[in-house]
Design an enzyme around this catalytic site. Sequence first.
Site, short mmCIF file in Angstrom:
data_model
loop_
_atom_site.label_atom_id
_atom_site.label_comp_id
_atom_site.label_asym_id
_atom_site.label_seq_id
_atom_site.Cartn_x
_atom_site.Cartn_y
_atom_site.Cartn_z
N ASP A 216 10.65 -9.99 -3.46
CA ASP A 216 11.10 -8.65 -3.09
C ASP A 216 11.99 -8.84 -1.87
O ASP A 216 11.51 -8.99 -0.75
CB ASP A 216 9.93 -7.72 -2.80
N PHE A 450 1.27 9.80 -1.49
CA PHE A 450 1.66 10.04 -0.09
C PHE A 450 2.94 10.84 0.04
O PHE A 450 3.14 11.53 1.03
CB PHE A 450 1.81 8.69 0.64
#
Length: 458
Positions: A216, A450
Amino acid sequence: MKFNPMAEPYKIKMVEPLKMTDRAYREKAMKEAGYNTFLLRSEDVYIDLLTDSGTNAMSENQWAGIMLGDEAYAGSKNYYHLEAAMHDCFGYKHLVPTHQGRGAENLVSQALIKAGQYVPGNMYFTTTRAHQELQGGIFVDVIVDEAHDPYNTNPFKGNVDLNKYEQLINKVGAKNIAYITIGVTVNLAGGQPVSMENLRTVYKLSQANGIKVVLDATRAMENAYLIQQREPGYKDKSVKEILREMCSCSDVATCSGKKDFHTNIGGFAACNDDDLAVSMRNMVVVYEGLQTYGGMAGRDMEAMARGMLEACQDHVMAHRVAQSEYLGNKLLAADIPIVRPVGGHGVFIDAKAFYPTVPQSQYVAQVLAADLYVHSGVRSMERGIVSAGRDAKTGEEHHPKLETIRLTIPRRVYTQSHFDVVADAIIELYQERDKARGLKMVYEPKYLRFFQARFEKI
Ligand code: F0G
Protein backbone atom coordinates in the site's frame (compact mmCIF):
# COMPACT_ATOMS: atom_id res chain seq x y z
CA MET A 1 24.09 28.05 6.56
CA LYS A 2 22.30 24.80 7.38
CA PHE A 3 18.98 24.13 5.63
CA ASN A 4 16.06 24.37 8.07
CA PRO A 5 13.42 21.89 6.91
CA MET A 6 10.67 23.60 8.98
CA ALA A 7 10.91 26.77 6.86
CA GLU A 8 8.46 26.40 3.96
CA PRO A 9 10.29 25.51 0.70
CA TYR A 10 7.65 27.57 -1.20
CA LYS A 11 5.98 30.96 -0.96
CA ILE A 12 2.27 31.73 -0.88
CA LYS A 13 0.52 32.94 -4.04
CA MET A 14 -3.17 32.45 -3.27
CA VAL A 15 -4.99 32.34 0.06
CA GLU A 16 -8.24 30.86 1.32
CA PRO A 17 -9.80 32.89 4.17
CA LEU A 18 -10.75 31.04 7.36
CA LYS A 19 -13.98 31.57 9.31
CA MET A 20 -13.67 32.41 13.00
CA THR A 21 -16.47 31.07 15.20
CA ASP A 22 -17.23 31.19 18.93
CA ARG A 23 -17.77 28.33 21.34
CA ALA A 24 -21.59 28.55 21.34
CA TYR A 25 -21.60 28.32 17.53
CA ARG A 26 -19.32 25.29 17.58
CA GLU A 27 -21.28 23.56 20.34
CA LYS A 28 -24.39 23.76 18.19
CA ALA A 29 -22.53 22.68 15.03
CA MET A 30 -20.98 19.66 16.78
CA LYS A 31 -24.32 18.57 18.25
CA GLU A 32 -25.99 18.85 14.83
CA ALA A 33 -23.14 16.79 13.36
CA GLY A 34 -23.90 13.96 15.81
CA TYR A 35 -20.51 14.43 17.51
CA ASN A 36 -18.82 13.09 14.39
CA THR A 37 -16.20 15.44 12.91
CA PHE A 38 -16.82 13.87 9.47
CA LEU A 39 -20.33 15.37 9.54
CA LEU A 40 -19.27 18.99 10.18
CA ARG A 41 -19.44 21.51 7.39
CA SER A 42 -15.89 22.37 6.39
CA GLU A 43 -16.61 26.11 6.44
CA ASP A 44 -17.33 25.82 10.18
CA VAL A 45 -13.79 24.51 10.77
CA TYR A 46 -10.92 26.87 11.64
CA ILE A 47 -7.90 24.56 11.26
CA ASP A 48 -8.74 21.34 9.46
CA LEU A 49 -6.56 18.40 10.50
CA LEU A 50 -9.18 15.77 9.67
CA THR A 51 -7.02 14.23 6.98
CA ASP A 52 -4.11 14.77 4.63
CA SER A 53 -6.12 13.10 1.87
CA GLY A 54 -6.94 15.35 -1.07
CA THR A 55 -6.54 18.41 1.17
CA ASN A 56 -3.13 19.44 -0.14
CA ALA A 57 -2.09 22.67 -1.85
CA MET A 58 -0.99 22.17 -5.45
CA SER A 59 2.00 23.99 -6.91
CA GLU A 60 1.93 26.51 -9.76
CA ASN A 61 3.36 23.77 -11.96
CA GLN A 62 0.47 21.45 -11.09
CA TRP A 63 -2.10 24.20 -11.72
CA ALA A 64 -0.44 24.94 -15.05
CA GLY A 65 -0.79 21.23 -15.84
CA ILE A 66 -4.52 21.43 -15.11
CA MET A 67 -4.84 23.71 -18.18
CA LEU A 68 -3.16 21.05 -20.28
CA GLY A 69 -5.78 18.40 -19.57
CA ASP A 70 -6.37 16.22 -22.62
CA GLU A 71 -9.96 15.19 -22.02
CA ALA A 72 -10.10 12.58 -24.76
CA TYR A 73 -12.04 9.49 -23.70
CA ALA A 74 -9.23 7.21 -24.83
CA GLY A 75 -5.46 7.53 -24.90
CA SER A 76 -5.17 10.94 -23.17
CA LYS A 77 -1.63 12.29 -23.30
CA ASN A 78 -1.87 12.96 -19.54
CA TYR A 79 -2.17 9.20 -18.95
CA TYR A 80 1.20 8.72 -20.66
CA HIS A 81 2.73 11.47 -18.52
CA LEU A 82 1.39 9.74 -15.43
CA GLU A 83 2.73 6.40 -16.60
CA ALA A 84 6.19 7.92 -17.19
CA ALA A 85 6.20 9.55 -13.73
CA MET A 86 5.13 6.28 -12.08
CA HIS A 87 7.92 4.39 -13.92
CA ASP A 88 10.43 7.01 -12.79
CA CYS A 89 9.39 7.13 -9.11
CA PHE A 90 8.04 3.63 -8.41
CA GLY A 91 9.44 1.45 -11.19
CA TYR A 92 6.52 -0.98 -11.71
CA LYS A 93 5.93 -2.22 -15.26
CA HIS A 94 2.15 -1.68 -15.51
CA LEU A 95 -0.04 1.24 -14.40
CA VAL A 96 -3.80 0.98 -13.92
CA PRO A 97 -5.25 4.40 -12.97
CA THR A 98 -8.19 4.61 -10.55
CA HIS A 99 -10.31 7.44 -9.14
CA GLN A 100 -8.60 7.05 -5.73
CA GLY A 101 -6.88 4.45 -3.55
CA ARG A 102 -9.92 2.36 -2.69
CA GLY A 103 -10.65 1.91 -6.40
CA ALA A 104 -7.25 0.22 -6.71
CA GLU A 105 -7.92 -1.85 -3.56
CA ASN A 106 -11.13 -3.10 -5.14
CA LEU A 107 -9.32 -4.20 -8.33
CA VAL A 108 -6.50 -5.97 -6.49
CA SER A 109 -8.84 -7.64 -3.97
CA GLN A 110 -11.12 -8.90 -6.74
CA ALA A 111 -8.24 -10.12 -8.87
CA LEU A 112 -6.32 -11.93 -6.16
CA ILE A 113 -8.64 -13.07 -3.32
CA LYS A 114 -10.68 -16.28 -3.37
CA ALA A 115 -13.37 -16.43 -0.66
CA GLY A 116 -12.03 -18.02 2.52
CA GLN A 117 -8.41 -17.07 1.87
CA TYR A 118 -6.32 -15.23 4.48
CA VAL A 119 -4.86 -11.78 3.89
CA PRO A 120 -2.13 -10.88 6.37
CA GLY A 121 -1.18 -7.22 6.74
CA ASN A 122 0.87 -4.90 8.95
CA MET A 123 -2.18 -3.55 10.81
CA TYR A 124 -5.44 -2.98 9.01
CA PHE A 125 -6.48 0.09 7.09
CA THR A 126 -10.23 0.76 6.98
CA THR A 127 -10.91 0.73 3.22
CA THR A 128 -8.24 -1.89 2.47
CA ARG A 129 -9.71 -4.40 4.93
CA ALA A 130 -13.27 -3.59 3.81
CA HIS A 131 -12.44 -4.55 0.20
CA GLN A 132 -10.63 -7.69 1.32
CA GLU A 133 -13.63 -8.73 3.42
CA LEU A 134 -16.09 -7.95 0.61
CA GLN A 135 -14.21 -10.59 -1.43
CA GLY A 136 -14.50 -13.10 1.41
CA GLY A 137 -10.91 -12.62 2.57
CA ILE A 138 -9.94 -12.98 6.24
CA PHE A 139 -7.62 -10.24 7.47
CA VAL A 140 -4.84 -11.24 9.90
CA ASP A 141 -2.72 -8.60 11.66
CA VAL A 142 0.99 -9.51 11.48
CA ILE A 143 2.50 -6.20 12.57
CA VAL A 144 5.15 -6.17 15.34
CA ASP A 145 3.70 -5.93 18.88
CA GLU A 146 5.44 -2.58 19.43
CA ALA A 147 3.04 -0.97 16.95
CA HIS A 148 0.18 -1.41 19.42
CA ASP A 149 2.09 0.35 22.22
CA PRO A 150 1.88 4.15 21.83
CA TYR A 151 5.00 4.75 23.94
CA ASN A 152 7.40 2.24 22.41
CA THR A 153 9.97 4.27 20.46
CA ASN A 154 11.17 1.62 18.02
CA PRO A 155 12.00 3.60 14.84
CA PHE A 156 10.27 1.03 12.59
CA LYS A 157 7.00 0.23 14.33
CA GLY A 158 5.43 -0.52 10.94
CA ASN A 159 7.49 -3.69 10.47
CA VAL A 160 5.95 -7.08 9.82
CA ASP A 161 6.55 -9.57 12.65
CA LEU A 162 8.25 -12.39 10.73
CA ASN A 163 7.29 -14.96 13.37
CA LYS A 164 3.61 -14.06 13.16
CA TYR A 165 3.76 -14.21 9.34
CA GLU A 166 5.62 -17.53 9.29
CA GLN A 167 3.28 -19.03 11.88
CA LEU A 168 0.29 -18.09 9.72
CA ILE A 169 1.90 -19.70 6.65
CA ASN A 170 2.60 -22.89 8.65
CA LYS A 171 -0.87 -22.96 10.17
CA VAL A 172 -3.08 -22.34 7.11
CA GLY A 173 -0.72 -23.21 4.23
CA ALA A 174 0.65 -20.77 1.64
CA LYS A 175 -2.03 -21.65 -0.93
CA ASN A 176 -4.68 -20.35 1.46
CA ILE A 177 -3.00 -16.95 1.65
CA ALA A 178 -4.14 -14.58 -1.10
CA TYR A 179 -1.26 -12.14 -0.59
CA ILE A 180 0.30 -10.01 2.13
CA THR A 181 -0.43 -6.26 2.25
CA ILE A 182 2.33 -4.00 3.54
CA GLY A 183 1.35 -0.44 4.34
CA VAL A 184 4.23 2.06 4.00
CA THR A 185 3.81 3.99 6.24
CA VAL A 186 1.26 2.40 8.60
CA ASN A 187 -1.50 4.96 8.94
CA LEU A 188 -3.35 3.64 11.98
CA ALA A 189 -0.17 2.87 13.92
CA GLY A 190 0.57 6.60 13.77
CA GLY A 191 2.29 6.94 10.40
CA GLN A 192 5.05 4.50 11.40
CA PRO A 193 7.51 3.37 8.72
CA VAL A 194 8.67 -0.09 7.63
CA SER A 195 12.43 -0.65 7.32
CA MET A 196 14.07 -1.75 4.09
CA GLU A 197 15.53 -4.72 5.87
CA ASN A 198 12.05 -5.85 6.90
CA LEU A 199 10.63 -5.32 3.40
CA ARG A 200 13.48 -7.35 1.90
CA THR A 201 13.05 -10.22 4.35
CA VAL A 202 9.26 -10.34 3.96
CA TYR A 203 9.65 -10.38 0.17
CA LYS A 204 12.13 -13.26 0.32
CA LEU A 205 9.91 -15.29 2.64
CA SER A 206 6.87 -14.57 0.46
CA GLN A 207 8.65 -15.53 -2.77
CA ALA A 208 9.85 -18.78 -1.19
CA ASN A 209 6.20 -19.59 -0.46
CA GLY A 210 4.70 -18.28 -3.71
CA ILE A 211 2.83 -15.47 -1.92
CA LYS A 212 2.49 -12.08 -3.61
CA VAL A 213 3.49 -8.91 -1.77
CA VAL A 214 1.09 -5.98 -2.25
CA LEU A 215 2.48 -2.65 -1.14
CA ASP A 216 0.00 0.00 0.00
CA ALA A 217 2.18 2.77 -1.42
CA THR A 218 -0.12 5.60 -0.32
CA ARG A 219 2.55 7.33 1.80
CA ALA A 220 5.57 5.45 0.40
CA MET A 221 7.56 8.65 -0.18
CA GLU A 222 7.27 9.51 3.51
CA ASN A 223 8.36 5.98 4.34
CA ALA A 224 11.37 6.37 2.01
CA TYR A 225 12.32 9.62 3.74
CA LEU A 226 12.05 8.01 7.19
CA ILE A 227 14.29 5.13 6.01
CA GLN A 228 16.83 7.73 4.86
CA GLN A 229 16.71 9.38 8.30
CA ARG A 230 16.54 6.29 10.50
CA GLU A 231 17.98 3.16 8.83
CA PRO A 232 21.75 2.55 8.78
CA GLY A 233 23.18 2.62 5.26
CA TYR A 234 20.58 4.95 3.70
CA LYS A 235 21.56 8.48 4.67
CA ASP A 236 23.34 9.14 1.37
CA LYS A 237 20.60 7.70 -0.85
CA SER A 238 17.87 9.91 -2.29
CA VAL A 239 14.19 9.50 -1.43
CA LYS A 240 13.58 8.39 -5.01
CA GLU A 241 16.33 5.75 -4.94
CA ILE A 242 14.98 4.41 -1.66
CA LEU A 243 11.42 4.39 -2.99
CA ARG A 244 12.49 2.38 -6.05
CA GLU A 245 14.29 -0.10 -3.81
CA MET A 246 11.19 -0.44 -1.59
CA CYS A 247 9.00 -1.16 -4.63
CA SER A 248 11.50 -3.76 -5.88
CA CYS A 249 10.56 -5.76 -2.75
CA SER A 250 6.94 -6.15 -3.91
CA ASP A 251 4.86 -7.50 -6.79
CA VAL A 252 1.88 -5.15 -6.77
CA ALA A 253 1.04 -1.70 -5.40
CA THR A 254 -2.15 0.12 -4.60
CA CYS A 255 -1.87 3.85 -4.07
CA SER A 256 -4.06 6.75 -3.09
CA GLY A 257 -2.81 9.67 -5.14
CA LYS A 258 -4.47 12.10 -2.74
CA LYS A 259 -1.60 12.06 -0.24
CA ASP A 260 2.09 12.18 -1.22
CA PHE A 261 1.43 13.68 -4.65
CA HIS A 262 -0.15 16.94 -3.41
CA THR A 263 -3.30 16.36 -5.43
CA ASN A 264 -6.99 16.51 -4.59
CA ILE A 265 -8.08 13.27 -6.28
CA GLY A 266 -6.60 10.20 -7.98
CA GLY A 267 -4.98 6.84 -7.41
CA PHE A 268 -3.54 3.80 -9.13
CA ALA A 269 -2.77 0.12 -9.02
CA ALA A 270 0.57 -1.03 -10.42
CA CYS A 271 2.23 -4.39 -10.93
CA ASN A 272 4.93 -6.26 -12.81
CA ASP A 273 2.92 -9.36 -13.74
CA ASP A 274 1.45 -9.19 -17.28
CA ASP A 275 -1.53 -11.45 -16.54
CA LEU A 276 -2.52 -9.51 -13.42
CA ALA A 277 -2.33 -6.26 -15.41
CA VAL A 278 -4.63 -7.73 -18.07
CA SER A 279 -7.12 -8.81 -15.44
CA MET A 280 -7.09 -5.44 -13.63
CA ARG A 281 -7.40 -3.54 -16.93
CA ASN A 282 -10.39 -5.65 -17.75
CA MET A 283 -12.05 -4.83 -14.42
CA VAL A 284 -11.14 -1.15 -14.38
CA VAL A 285 -13.56 -0.52 -17.27
CA VAL A 286 -16.39 -1.97 -15.15
CA TYR A 287 -15.70 -0.07 -11.93
CA GLU A 288 -13.72 3.06 -12.76
CA GLY A 289 -13.45 4.03 -16.43
CA LEU A 290 -11.30 3.26 -19.45
CA GLN A 291 -7.79 1.93 -18.68
CA THR A 292 -6.27 5.27 -19.75
CA TYR A 293 -8.19 7.38 -17.24
CA GLY A 294 -9.63 5.10 -14.53
CA GLY A 295 -12.14 7.63 -13.20
CA MET A 296 -9.88 10.69 -13.38
CA ALA A 297 -10.15 13.66 -15.70
CA GLY A 298 -7.13 14.18 -17.94
CA ARG A 299 -6.27 17.33 -15.96
CA ASP A 300 -6.26 15.37 -12.70
CA MET A 301 -3.83 12.83 -14.17
CA GLU A 302 -1.56 15.69 -15.23
CA ALA A 303 -1.65 17.25 -11.74
CA MET A 304 -0.85 13.85 -10.24
CA ALA A 305 2.03 13.18 -12.66
CA ARG A 306 3.61 16.55 -11.88
CA GLY A 307 2.91 16.26 -8.15
CA MET A 308 4.52 12.83 -8.02
CA LEU A 309 7.79 14.07 -9.50
CA GLU A 310 7.77 17.17 -7.25
CA ALA A 311 7.05 15.27 -4.04
CA CYS A 312 9.79 12.75 -4.63
CA GLN A 313 12.47 15.36 -3.86
CA ASP A 314 14.31 15.08 -0.56
CA HIS A 315 13.70 18.65 0.62
CA VAL A 316 9.95 18.36 0.00
CA MET A 317 9.67 15.28 2.20
CA ALA A 318 11.99 16.82 4.80
CA HIS A 319 9.62 19.79 5.20
CA ARG A 320 6.59 17.53 5.23
CA VAL A 321 7.88 15.43 8.11
CA ALA A 322 9.34 18.48 9.92
CA GLN A 323 5.82 19.94 10.27
CA SER A 324 4.56 16.74 11.96
CA GLU A 325 7.58 16.68 14.23
CA TYR A 326 7.19 20.34 15.16
CA LEU A 327 3.62 19.81 16.37
CA GLY A 328 4.50 16.52 18.03
CA ASN A 329 7.46 17.98 19.90
CA LYS A 330 5.38 20.90 21.21
CA LEU A 331 2.85 18.43 22.63
CA LEU A 332 5.55 16.19 24.09
CA ALA A 333 7.12 19.20 25.82
CA ALA A 334 3.75 19.77 27.56
CA ASP A 335 3.49 16.07 28.56
CA ILE A 336 0.53 15.39 26.29
CA PRO A 337 0.26 11.62 25.70
CA ILE A 338 1.00 11.12 21.99
CA VAL A 339 2.05 8.13 19.92
CA ARG A 340 5.83 7.96 19.60
CA PRO A 341 7.91 8.33 17.53
CA VAL A 342 5.97 11.09 15.72
CA GLY A 343 4.94 9.65 12.36
CA GLY A 344 5.10 10.98 8.84
CA HIS A 345 1.65 12.43 8.23
CA GLY A 346 0.50 13.69 11.59
CA VAL A 347 0.37 13.43 15.35
CA PHE A 348 -1.79 10.87 17.13
CA ILE A 349 -3.02 11.56 20.68
CA ASP A 350 -3.57 8.59 23.00
CA ALA A 351 -7.19 9.33 23.94
CA LYS A 352 -7.33 6.74 26.75
CA ALA A 353 -4.44 8.47 28.53
CA PHE A 354 -5.75 11.96 27.72
CA TYR A 355 -9.23 11.23 29.12
CA PRO A 356 -8.68 8.39 31.63
CA THR A 357 -12.20 8.77 33.08
CA VAL A 358 -13.98 7.89 29.80
CA PRO A 359 -14.03 4.16 28.90
CA GLN A 360 -13.34 2.86 25.37
CA SER A 361 -16.93 1.58 25.24
CA GLN A 362 -18.03 5.24 25.41
CA TYR A 363 -15.89 6.06 22.37
CA VAL A 364 -13.24 8.08 24.16
CA ALA A 365 -11.37 9.17 21.03
CA GLN A 366 -14.65 10.27 19.43
CA VAL A 367 -15.26 12.37 22.58
CA LEU A 368 -11.83 13.96 22.36
CA ALA A 369 -12.20 14.83 18.66
CA ALA A 370 -15.59 16.45 19.37
CA ASP A 371 -14.30 18.36 22.42
CA LEU A 372 -11.25 19.66 20.56
CA TYR A 373 -13.49 21.07 17.84
CA VAL A 374 -15.84 22.72 20.35
CA HIS A 375 -12.92 24.15 22.32
CA SER A 376 -10.94 25.56 19.38
CA GLY A 377 -12.43 24.97 15.93
CA VAL A 378 -9.64 22.47 15.19
CA ARG A 379 -10.93 19.37 13.41
CA SER A 380 -9.26 15.99 13.99
CA MET A 381 -10.34 12.41 13.31
CA GLU A 382 -11.15 9.46 15.56
CA ARG A 383 -8.86 6.46 14.98
CA GLY A 384 -10.01 3.99 17.58
CA ILE A 385 -12.94 1.70 18.30
CA VAL A 386 -15.34 3.53 15.95
CA SER A 387 -12.91 3.29 13.01
CA ALA A 388 -12.10 -0.35 13.82
CA GLY A 389 -15.77 -1.38 13.33
CA ARG A 390 -17.07 -4.91 13.80
CA ASP A 391 -15.80 -8.42 13.06
CA ALA A 392 -17.21 -9.40 9.64
CA LYS A 393 -18.18 -12.88 10.91
CA THR A 394 -19.26 -12.49 14.54
CA GLY A 395 -20.53 -8.90 14.45
CA GLU A 396 -18.61 -8.16 17.67
CA GLU A 397 -16.92 -4.75 17.95
CA HIS A 398 -13.14 -4.81 17.41
CA HIS A 399 -11.33 -3.32 20.43
CA PRO A 400 -8.09 -1.83 19.06
CA LYS A 401 -5.28 -1.28 21.56
CA LEU A 402 -4.64 2.12 20.02
CA GLU A 403 -7.50 4.51 20.76
CA THR A 404 -6.36 7.79 19.22
CA ILE A 405 -7.31 11.02 17.55
CA ARG A 406 -5.26 11.93 14.52
CA LEU A 407 -4.09 15.48 13.89
CA THR A 408 -3.32 15.00 10.22
CA ILE A 409 -1.24 17.54 8.39
CA PRO A 410 -2.33 18.57 4.91
CA ARG A 411 0.67 19.30 2.70
CA ARG A 412 1.74 22.93 2.17
CA VAL A 413 -1.51 24.27 3.74
CA TYR A 414 -0.80 25.44 7.31
CA THR A 415 2.06 27.42 8.83
CA GLN A 416 3.99 27.18 12.07
CA SER A 417 1.59 29.66 13.74
CA HIS A 418 -1.34 27.37 12.97
CA PHE A 419 0.48 24.50 14.65
CA ASP A 420 1.13 26.73 17.68
CA VAL A 421 -2.62 27.39 17.93
CA VAL A 422 -3.38 23.66 17.67
CA ALA A 423 -0.85 22.79 20.38
CA ASP A 424 -2.18 25.52 22.72
CA ALA A 425 -5.76 24.30 22.22
CA ILE A 426 -4.81 20.73 23.12
CA ILE A 427 -2.81 21.80 26.16
CA GLU A 428 -5.78 23.87 27.44
CA LEU A 429 -8.18 20.99 26.87
CA TYR A 430 -5.89 18.63 28.79
CA GLN A 431 -6.11 20.94 31.79
CA GLU A 432 -9.93 20.51 31.73
CA ARG A 433 -9.81 16.73 31.25
CA ASP A 434 -11.95 15.98 34.32
CA LYS A 435 -14.98 17.51 32.58
CA ALA A 436 -15.02 14.93 29.75
CA ARG A 437 -18.25 12.96 29.17
CA GLY A 438 -18.76 9.80 27.13
CA LEU A 439 -20.89 9.26 24.01
CA LYS A 440 -23.36 6.61 22.89
CA MET A 441 -23.81 5.64 19.24
CA VAL A 442 -27.33 6.32 17.98
CA TYR A 443 -26.82 5.54 14.28
CA GLU A 444 -24.42 2.93 12.94
CA PRO A 445 -23.96 2.40 9.18
CA LYS A 446 -23.21 -1.10 7.93
CA TYR A 447 -19.92 -0.31 6.16
CA LEU A 448 -17.02 1.92 7.34
CA ARG A 449 -19.18 3.22 10.18
CA PHE A 450 -16.83 5.99 11.33
CA PHE A 451 -17.64 8.13 8.28
CA GLN A 452 -21.35 8.51 9.01
CA ALA A 453 -22.10 7.25 12.56
CA ARG A 454 -24.01 9.62 14.87
CA PHE A 455 -23.63 9.99 18.63
CA GLU A 456 -25.29 11.63 21.62
CA LYS A 457 -23.80 12.68 24.95
CA ILE A 458 -24.38 10.28 27.83
N1 F0G B 1 -4.46 3.23 2.18
C1 F0G B 1 -4.11 4.10 3.14
C2 F0G B 1 -2.92 3.81 4.00
C3 F0G B 1 -4.85 5.27 3.33
O1 F0G B 1 -4.48 6.12 4.27
C4 F0G B 1 -5.99 5.52 2.51
C5 F0G B 1 -6.81 6.69 2.72
C6 F0G B 1 -6.31 4.58 1.53
C7 F0G B 1 -5.52 3.45 1.39
C8 F0G B 1 -7.51 4.75 0.64
O2 F0G B 1 -7.30 5.75 -0.27
O3 F0G B 1 -9.00 7.51 0.31
O4 F0G B 1 -7.82 7.52 -1.89
O5 F0G B 1 -9.53 5.81 -1.40
N2 F0G B 1 -6.75 7.38 3.75
C9 F0G B 1 -7.48 8.60 4.05
C10 F0G B 1 -7.09 9.06 5.42
C11 F0G B 1 -8.94 8.49 3.85
O6 F0G B 1 -7.71 10.01 5.91
O7 F0G B 1 -6.14 8.53 6.00
P1 F0G B 1 -8.49 6.70 -0.84
